[in-house]
Design an enzyme around this catalytic site. Structure first.
Site, PDB file in Angstrom:
ATOM      1  N   HIS A 100     -59.765  25.434  34.985  1.00 16.48           N
ATOM      2  CA  HIS A 100     -58.399  24.585  34.743  1.00 16.48           C
ATOM      3  C   HIS A 100     -57.683  25.772  33.962  1.00 16.48           C
ATOM      4  CE1 HIS A 100     -61.072  21.110  34.109  1.00 16.48           C
ATOM      5  NE2 HIS A 100     -59.972  20.331  34.564  1.00 16.48           N
ATOM      6  N   ASP A 103     -58.885  26.399  30.330  1.00 16.70           N
ATOM      7  CA  ASP A 103     -60.210  26.705  30.158  1.00 16.70           C
ATOM      8  C   ASP A 103     -60.115  28.095  30.118  1.00 16.70           C
ATOM      9  OD1 ASP A 103     -61.054  24.256  30.978  1.00 16.70           O
ATOM     10  OD2 ASP A 103     -61.535  24.750  32.845  1.00 16.70           O
ATOM     11  N   ASP A 306     -69.435   8.979  32.745  1.00 20.28           N
ATOM     12  CA  ASP A 306     -69.319  10.207  33.409  1.00 20.28           C
ATOM     13  C   ASP A 306     -70.420  11.091  32.440  1.00 20.28           C
ATOM     14  OD1 ASP A 306     -68.607  11.820  35.270  1.00 20.28           O
ATOM     15  OD2 ASP A 306     -66.730  12.207  34.867  1.00 20.28           O
TER      16      ASP A 306
HETATM   17  C1  XLS Z   1     -63.530  14.483  35.270  1.00 19.73           C
HETATM   18  C2  XLS Z   1     -63.382  15.479  36.207  1.00 19.73           C
HETATM   19  C3  XLS Z   1     -62.979  16.750  35.869  1.00 19.73           C
HETATM   20  C4  XLS Z   1     -62.255  17.502  37.286  1.00 19.73           C
HETATM   21  C5  XLS Z   1     -61.541  18.702  37.106  1.00 19.73           C
HETATM   22  O1  XLS Z   1     -64.256  13.401  35.071  1.00 19.73           O
HETATM   23  O2  XLS Z   1     -64.606  15.404  37.062  1.00 19.73           O
HETATM   24  O3  XLS Z   1     -63.750  17.631  35.471  1.00 19.73           O
HETATM   25  O4  XLS Z   1     -63.306  17.719  38.241  1.00 19.73           O
HETATM   26  O5  XLS Z   1     -60.217  18.144  36.210  1.00 19.73           O
HETATM   27 NI    NI Z   2     -65.907  13.728  36.278  1.00 21.59          NI
END
Ligand code: XLS
Ligand code: NI
Ligand code: NI
Length: 435
Positions: A100, A103, A306
């Site tokens: 990103h 980042d 997640d």
């Molecule tokens: C979050 C997402 C993120 C995307 C990129 O749950 O997986 O990491 O892959 O913004």
């Molecule tokens: Ni994710």
């Protein structure tokens, strides 16, 4: 000296190796159905989890103590972090990475400051990519962390936020193009709602459709040849995210005239959060020519968020690779490890263990899938199960040649159909032979 100086460069040692830092299956140049393994997989390290996240969770502070964390936010410190990241990429033997905008470097306090910071670090990345041969799988803009995006970016009730997000995406799409990225990803972290009480859902979807159309137009304007990808996820951080799953995104793309322009980045953990299996999401996307790329990180079956763990399910990964091989494989996409080591895995070597395990699992799954393709029994079974639809009345029905009356007459004149076994257990046993 680099934080990763003591780590070896991961090498292939074969299935019998007991060295935990060696590959047992991953041989990038090994041919699988005539194509090098690395071209099938195009594996990628993600910048955010490995180099930005400090090991914090909602109950506690960061645990990692990486030397590049907590430094003043300058171009010099961003370059230092990039030096560490590229050193690590090379140790893993993984040829791609993803990041990103935020980042790579702080975007400062204004759009203009962000643009100039991003341009400067992109130049630095370009030099390092040239030297190392590492490639960019995809770029993306972070439109979810800053408080300005608390009510969404494209779906924000305030058009000024929409414009700010456009400014951020334009810059990152340009950078992704400049770095030769294969894809540009939009994960709509806060493109959803926390409560319907304050939300005009149709209005927000129209905004999202417009935003994506603008991104596609800009892609063509600058001549970016990569693929624009949406990454479905049903929730988290919002209670409901509009890009819920593959089928929902499919309908959204159709509604806004974006089919053929935008594909999907499917994440294992997001599939399970949506109540599907990873295989389901892949099958749906492949069936509709929507599969772009994959984020290969898993959740934990006992909790509902997640967790972004490195993959460990050989059977699931094998079945996905099998479907991919059957469909001719990925084009601009790859397998990105959107995964992080656990909060207690505080050492540099833990990062290497995570990535080596992930790539090796993928490689092994690919080899299993190759055998399943060569064996052909599973495909033959499915083909014969639908054989009736490839001839006579079956083809006429699908071609629209028969009315409801015609079908009723045909059915009345033929013996009633008898049920046929689905042979699920036999097929499950067959798959076991390959994993
Ligand atoms: C979050 C997402 C993120 C995307 C990129 O749950 O997986 O990491 O892959 O913004
Ligand atoms: Ni994710
Ligand atoms: Ni992801």
């Amino acid at each position: 000296m680099s934080y990763f100086a003591d780590l070896p460069v991961a090498q292939f040692e074969g299935p019998d190796s007991r060295n935990p830092l060696a590959f047992r299956y991953y041989q990038p140049e090994r041919l699988v159905l005539g194509k090098p393994m690395v071209e099938h997989l195009r594996p990628s390290v993600c910048y955010w989890h490995s180099f930005c996240w400090p090991g914090s969770d909602v109950f506690g502070a960061g645990t990692f103590n990486r030397p590049w964390h907590g430094l003043p936010e300058t171009l010099e410190s961003a370059k230092g972090k990039a030096d560490e990241a590229f050193t690590f990429f090379e140790k893993t033997g993984i040829p791609y990475f993803a990041f990103h905008d935020v980042d790579a470097i702080s975007l400062g306090t204004s759009l203009r400051e962000g643009w100039s910071n991003l341009d400067a670090i992109a130049d630095y990345f370009a030099g390092k990519m040239e030297k190392t041969g590492l490639k960019l799988l995809w770029g993306t803009a972070n439109l979810f962390s800053h408080p300005r995006y608390q009510a969404g970016a494209a779906t924000n009730p305030d058009p000024a936020v929409f414009a700010y997000a456009a400014g951020q995406v334009r810059a990152m799409l340009d950078v992704t193009h400049r770095l030769g990225g294969g894809n540009y990803v939009l994960w709509g972290g806060r493109e959803g709602y926390d409560t319907l009480l304050n939300t005009d859902m149709r209005q927000e979807l129209d905004q999202l459709g417009r935003f994506l159309t603008l991104v596609v137009e800009h892609k063509h304007k600058i001549g970016f040849k990569g693929t624009i990808l949406l990454e479905p996820k049903p929730c988290e951080p919002t209670k409901h995210q509009y890009d819920f799953d593959s089928a929902t995104v499919h309908a959204f793309l159709a509604n806004y005239g974006l089919l053929g322009e935008v594909k999907l980045n499917i994440e294992v953990n997001h599939a399970t959060l949506a109540g599907h299996s990873f295989e389901h999401e892949i099958a749906y996307a492949l069936g509709h020519n929507l599969l772009g790329s994959i984020d290969l990180n898993r959740g934990d079956p006992q909790n509902g968020w997640d967790t972004d763990q490195f993959p460990a399910d050989l059977q699931e990964t094998t079945l996905v690779l099998y479907r991919l091989l059957q469909a001719g494989g990925l084009e601009t996409g790859g397998f990105n490890f959107d995964a992080k080591v656990r909060r207690q895995s505080i050492d540099a070597v833990d990062m290497l263990h995570g990535h080596i395990g992930g790539v090796d699992l993928l490689a092994r799954a690919l080899l299993n899938a190759e055998q399943m393709i060569l064996d052909g029994q599973l495909a033959a079974f499915v083909q014969s199960r639908y054989a009736g639809w490839k001839q006579g009345m079956g083809t006429d029905v699908l071609a629209g040649k028969l009315s409801l009356n015609d079908l009723a007459d045909i059915a009345a004149q033929t013996p009633a159909p008898q049920p046929i076994s689905g042979r699920q257990e036999m097929l499950e046993n067959l798959v076991q032979r390959f994993v």
